[in-house]
Design a protein around this motif. Structure first.
Motif: not given
Length: 264
Positions: A103-107, A120-142
């Motif tokens: 998931m490391f896209l750059k240095d 909460d499924p809605g929370n996780l879905g919203t987080i994933v959607r927002t993560a794309e908008g914010a340019g997140v490199s990856g999500i790690i979940m327990t």
């Protein structure tokens, strides 16, 4: 055409939609609706199911011309569907396996989220959607985080599920080590935080810990953090929704990285 709810494929689809264990065992998940279908990377598409009404519409039928699809009568499709108003198309898709290192896209300037037991499924879905908008490199979940392939999560991502890298782990210590070996600062919004989140430097590799909706971040998870920060709040509010807190932190790192890149 499938005309019975007793059909083996129909029974399996219902299992895939409703049971995480079945999804894991088969390495697939199901998505519904035209928009989500169009977002699917073609190489991950296993099979498509369409209703009689869908396939009889010339404008809609063109979407599945080059796909392996099965027609299901309207009544059976309603039985399969996880939505109140089915659009008449459902697809089975291959899951994608990744490792933290992938998931490391750059240095530097990679942004990660570490989710601890978000339920909460809605929370996780919203987080994933927002993560794309914010340019997140990856999500790690327990491993106790809600299944990202839950149909409600899928719908909430609005297609981001296919573009945002993510992993589940039952060995968070190893993940933290991997992140820190790549000079990643681990930050957590916490009641013990002394400085506001916007006063810290997140222009390098940064990972934000977001806790469970009811219990917040555990002491063990907080111990992994290099920084404990606070999100200032007025009124009598003691905490924010998990997806809101995650969004605030992600976009602060995004803002700082954008500002830094413009100076170069």
């Amino acid at each position: 055409m499938i005309t019975s709810t007793a059909n083996a494929q129909v029974k399996n689809l219902i299992q895939i939609l409703n049971k995480p264990k079945v999804r894991r065992e088969q390495g697939v998940f199901a998505v519904e609706g035209i928009k989500m279908f169009l977002e699917i990377p073609r190489h991950r598409l296993v099979k498509t199911y369409v209703s009689e009404k869908f396939i009889s519409n010339p404008q809609l039928s063109t979407y599945v011309e080059k796909c392996d699809y099965e027609v299901v009568n309207n009544e059976v499709f309603r039985h399969i569907s996880d939505t109140v108003t089915p659009q008449g198309i459902l697809a089975v898709v291959k899951q994608k396996e990744l490792f933290t290192e992938d998931m490391f896209l750059k240095d530097r300037g990679n942004i990660f989220l570490i989710l601890e037991d978000v339920q909460d499924p809605g929370n996780l879905g919203t987080i994933v959607r927002t993560a794309e908008g914010a340019g997140v490199s990856g999500i790690i979940m327990t491993k106790n985080t809600v299944d990202i392939y839950n149909p409600k999560v899928i719908r909430s991502t609005m297609g981001a599920i296919f573009r945002v890298p993510f992993v589940y782990t039952d060995n968070m210590e190893m993940v933290i080590k991997t992140l820190k070996d790549k000079n990643t600062v681990i930050a957590a919004a916490h009641l013990s935080g002394k400085r506001n989140y916007f006063d810290e430097d997140f222009t390098g590799n940064t990972a934000f810990i977001v806790g469970n909706e009811s219990n917040g971040i555990s002491e063990k998870m907080a111990s992994y953090a290099d920084l404990l920060v606070k999100i200032p709040m007025r009124g009598k509010v003691e905490s924010l929704n998990a997806s809101v807190a995650a969004s605030i932190l992600m976009y602060e790192a995004f803002r700082q990285c954008e500002k830094c890149e413009k100076k170069i």
